[in-house]
Scaffold this active site. Structure first.
Site, mmCIF file in Angstrom:
data_model
loop_
_atom_site.group_PDB
_atom_site.id
_atom_site.type_symbol
_atom_site.label_atom_id
_atom_site.label_comp_id
_atom_site.label_asym_id
_atom_site.label_seq_id
_atom_site.Cartn_x
_atom_site.Cartn_y
_atom_site.Cartn_z
ATOM 1 N N LYS A 52 0.839 -1.208 0.000
ATOM 2 C CA LYS A 52 0.000 0.000 0.000
ATOM 3 C C LYS A 52 0.873 1.256 0.000
ATOM 4 O O LYS A 52 0.654 2.189 -0.776
ATOM 5 C CB LYS A 52 -0.901 -0.022 1.244
ATOM 6 N N CYS A 275 -18.843 1.152 8.211
ATOM 7 C CA CYS A 275 -19.168 1.791 9.489
ATOM 8 C C CYS A 275 -20.558 1.464 10.042
ATOM 9 O O CYS A 275 -20.658 0.918 11.129
ATOM 10 C CB CYS A 275 -19.004 3.301 9.365
ATOM 11 N N LYS A 278 -21.148 -2.282 11.155
ATOM 12 C CA LYS A 278 -20.325 -2.747 12.288
ATOM 13 C C LYS A 278 -20.604 -1.944 13.559
ATOM 14 O O LYS A 278 -20.588 -2.489 14.654
ATOM 15 C CB LYS A 278 -18.835 -2.740 11.920
ATOM 16 N N LYS A 335 -21.769 2.785 -1.916
ATOM 17 C CA LYS A 335 -22.397 4.071 -2.230
ATOM 18 C C LYS A 335 -21.599 4.691 -3.372
ATOM 19 O O LYS A 335 -20.512 4.199 -3.718
ATOM 20 C CB LYS A 335 -22.423 4.988 -1.011
HETATM 21 N N1 LIG Z 1 -14.258 4.687 6.421
HETATM 22 C C1 LIG Z 1 -15.039 5.602 6.966
HETATM 23 O O1 LIG Z 1 -15.878 6.208 6.309
HETATM 24 C C2 LIG Z 1 -14.912 5.911 8.424
HETATM 25 C C3 LIG Z 1 -15.564 7.054 8.937
HETATM 26 C C4 LIG Z 1 -15.441 7.341 10.287
HETATM 27 C C5 LIG Z 1 -14.705 6.508 11.115
HETATM 28 N N2 LIG Z 1 -14.107 5.393 10.601
HETATM 29 C C6 LIG Z 1 -13.321 4.551 11.495
HETATM 30 O O2 LIG Z 1 -11.940 4.846 11.258
HETATM 31 C C7 LIG Z 1 -11.161 3.650 11.390
HETATM 32 C C8 LIG Z 1 -10.389 3.405 10.096
HETATM 33 O O3 LIG Z 1 -11.315 3.173 9.054
HETATM 34 P P1 LIG Z 1 -10.844 3.108 7.529
HETATM 35 O O4 LIG Z 1 -12.068 2.944 6.725
HETATM 36 O O5 LIG Z 1 -9.923 4.233 7.241
HETATM 37 O O6 LIG Z 1 -10.007 1.738 7.550
HETATM 38 P P2 LIG Z 1 -9.097 1.117 6.397
HETATM 39 O O7 LIG Z 1 -9.210 -0.335 6.514
HETATM 40 O O8 LIG Z 1 -9.398 1.788 5.099
HETATM 41 O O9 LIG Z 1 -7.621 1.562 6.807
HETATM 42 C C9 LIG Z 1 -6.951 1.063 7.930
HETATM 43 C C10 LIG Z 1 -5.473 0.999 7.614
HETATM 44 O O10 LIG Z 1 -4.776 0.669 8.804
HETATM 45 C C11 LIG Z 1 -3.658 -0.123 8.439
HETATM 46 N N3 LIG Z 1 -3.148 -0.851 9.613
HETATM 47 C C12 LIG Z 1 -3.723 -1.875 10.289
HETATM 48 N N4 LIG Z 1 -2.922 -2.264 11.306
HETATM 49 C C13 LIG Z 1 -1.831 -1.474 11.274
HETATM 50 C C14 LIG Z 1 -0.647 -1.395 12.055
HETATM 51 N N5 LIG Z 1 -0.450 -2.193 13.115
HETATM 52 N N6 LIG Z 1 0.268 -0.470 11.739
HETATM 53 C C15 LIG Z 1 0.076 0.359 10.687
HETATM 54 N N7 LIG Z 1 -1.007 0.321 9.900
HETATM 55 C C16 LIG Z 1 -1.959 -0.571 10.201
HETATM 56 C C17 LIG Z 1 -4.206 -1.030 7.351
HETATM 57 O O11 LIG Z 1 -3.179 -1.593 6.562
HETATM 58 C C18 LIG Z 1 -5.099 -0.057 6.582
HETATM 59 O O12 LIG Z 1 -4.401 0.541 5.506
HETATM 60 C C19 LIG Z 1 -12.142 2.536 11.752
HETATM 61 O O13 LIG Z 1 -12.193 2.392 13.139
HETATM 62 C C20 LIG Z 1 -13.477 3.064 11.245
HETATM 63 O O14 LIG Z 1 -14.562 2.544 11.957
HETATM 64 C C21 LIG Z 1 -14.174 5.098 9.275
#
Ligand SMILES: NC(=O)c1ccc[n+]([C@@H]2O[C@H](COP(=O)([O-])OP(=O)(O)OC[C@H]3O[C@@H](n4cnc5c(N)ncnc54)[C@H](O)[C@@H]3O)[C@@H](O)[C@H]2O)c1
Length: 457
Positions: A52, A275, A278, A335
């Protein structure tokens, strides 16, 4: 970087330009990193996924989000935004570390915090000194407290933990980040409060400071409310189909009431994404843990699952079953304006069609379909016209702008049968009728569709 933000960063006599580390280069991490760099901070974004990080460095963002690629590139070139896989080399020099790793649902509905705790363990090993750690990931109530206890459990370092839940929506993430309705911060110290005020000063919205638990709860409660609103409007839409009312008019009439508001009142195929499903499951799990009756949210999830089944049922009812039929699916993303298919209703609906013996040809403008076609047993198409060629029915599952502008005459001429099941209510029923389609939207009785066509033709 805008003039206003440049001023903000350099005035006030305090050190305004911060060194910020963001762990997790996903939807939330990348958007946060790009915007904070755009505000003039020095940002390093860390992800343990080397592929990535390699792709991002090569200018090939793994997430599709309007405006993000340009913002990332602009700030990389300005030297304000870097990407790395190595947390240990940067963590010691930071003013603020933000955790934005995924917290997916485990099988029992509780959030899986493995990624978060991996980061926290690494931090404890590599940081010697003081560090403010803001948790942007959506985490269960009590997590900030547990992280703070763990990190501060040995002498020599002082970690100031902050709950910083994120409310952006995929597809409009940058706009949401730049003009949120509010920013919620749960913190325990004046120093952390000042740092977060400094960080979010470019925003015009209220900053709500709370305790850790309340900030964590606000995120879950907000998402559970939005999920509830969607299951509510879908239930009303299902009733409309039976009683002869038109959900578009009904939703408008409900939404004009300021106590309710028009947002999240679009009927359709139910919510998906990483989101709402879950976080609603997490509220259900929380209720179980604490012995609180949260059956309201169990129902929200059940209604949501059934809404997907209704699309397949509508298809089967009109085709006399889907066995041996070719179904064109337009839209896989959960979406529009995202390439994300996590918990996408479309994948569930495709699975149900295939299990019932139908063949699916699918098209989506942003989703990588090659990586999904074998697991979900569909044939990818290069565009909507290829997808509908020879189809017995078209099912519309994502509200992409591109689908609004399709040449309906051509679509009709390419299909074997003119059935369109529209899970997103993209078209005016009279227009579909004029083009010779048997059009089935959500929340409008078929008789109404026919009458609307008769009165406007
Ligand atoms: N996607 C949304 O619209 C949204 C909106 C609000 C809140 N959130 C929350 O934000 C958080 C992240 O969501 P997202 O959609 O960005 O997730 P995502 O899966 O797109 O990204 C998470 C990233 O974290 C990395 N990662 C995991 N373990 C790691 C480690 N130990 N060290 C370094 N990198 C690591 C993964 O490789 C991945 O690239 C979640 O808790 C989600 O519920 C998401």
């Amino acid at each position: 970087m805008s003039k206003m933000n440049e001023q903000h960063i350099t005035t006030g006599g305090m050190k305004m330009r911060m060194k910020i580390g963001i762990v997790g280069a996903g939807y939330v991490g990348l958007v946060s990193a790009a915007v904070f760099a755009d505000w003039g901070h020095d940002v390093v974004c860390v992800d343990h996924d080397a592929e990535k990080i390699g792709r991002i460095r090569a200018g090939d963002l793994p997430v599709y989000e309007p405006g993000l690629a340009d913002m990332v590139e602009r700030n990389r070139q300005a030297g304000r935004l870097r990407f790395t896989t190595d947390l240990s080399r940067t963590a010691g020099e930071l003013d603020l570390l933000i955790i934005a790793v995924g917290t997916p649902a485990a099988d029992d509905g509780h959030p899986d915090l493995t990624a978060l705790w991996n980061v926290v363990h690494s931090l404890k090993q590599c940081v010697k000194g003081d560090l403010t750690v803001a948790i942007k990931s959506t985490v269960p109530i009590g997590t900030c407290q547990a992280v703070s206890r763990f990190l501060n459990g040995h002498p020599g370092s002082r970690f100031d933990v902050v709950a910083a839940p994120e409310f952006l929506r995929q597809g409009t993430a940058i706009a949401d980040f730049l003009s949120p309705d509010r920013v919620v911060i749960g913190c325990r110290t004046e120093a952390a409060k000042r740092k977060m005020q400094q960080l979010f000063a470019p925003l015009a919205c209220p900053l709500l400071f709370t305790d850790w638990q309340s900030a964590e709860m606000i995120k879950y409660a907000a998402n559970a409310f939005l999920a509830m609103k969607i299951s509510y409007i879908n239930t009303i839409a299902n009733l409309c189909e039976q009683v002869g009312a038109d959900i578009q008019q009904v939703a408008l009439g409900i939404g004009l009431d300021r106590r309710i508001g028009p947002a999240y009142l679009q009927p359709g195929i139910g919510f998906g994404g990483s989101c709402l499903p879950k976080d609603t499951q997490a509220i259900v799990a929380l209720g179980k843990d604490y012995g609180v009756d949260v059956s309201l949210f169990r129902e929200v999830l059940r209604v949501n699952r059934e809404q997907r089944g209704r699309i397949v049922q509508k298809l089967a009812d009109r085709l006399g079953g889907v066995q041996g039929k070719t179904i064109a699916v337009l839209g896989l993303a959960f979406k529009a304006n995202t390439n994300d298919v996590r918990e996408a209703p479309a994948l569930d609906i495709i699975t149900r069609i295939v299990q019932a013996g139908g063949e699916v040809v699918a098209y989506d403008p942003a989703v990588n379909m090659e990586s999904l076609k074998n697991d979900f047993c569909f044939t990818p198409a290069a565009d909507a016209y290829q997808a509908v060629t020879g189809a017995d029915a078209v099912v519309i599952l994502t509200e992409w702008e591109e689908f609004h502008g399709l040449d309906l005459q051509q679509i009709r001429s390419l299909m074997r049968h003119p059935l369109v099941i529209d899970g997103r209510n993209l078209y005016a029923p009279h227009m579909m009728k004029q083009h010779g389609f048997h059009y089935v939207p959500v929340g409008v009785p078929e008789q109404e569709v026919a009458e609307a066509a008769a009165t406007t033709v």
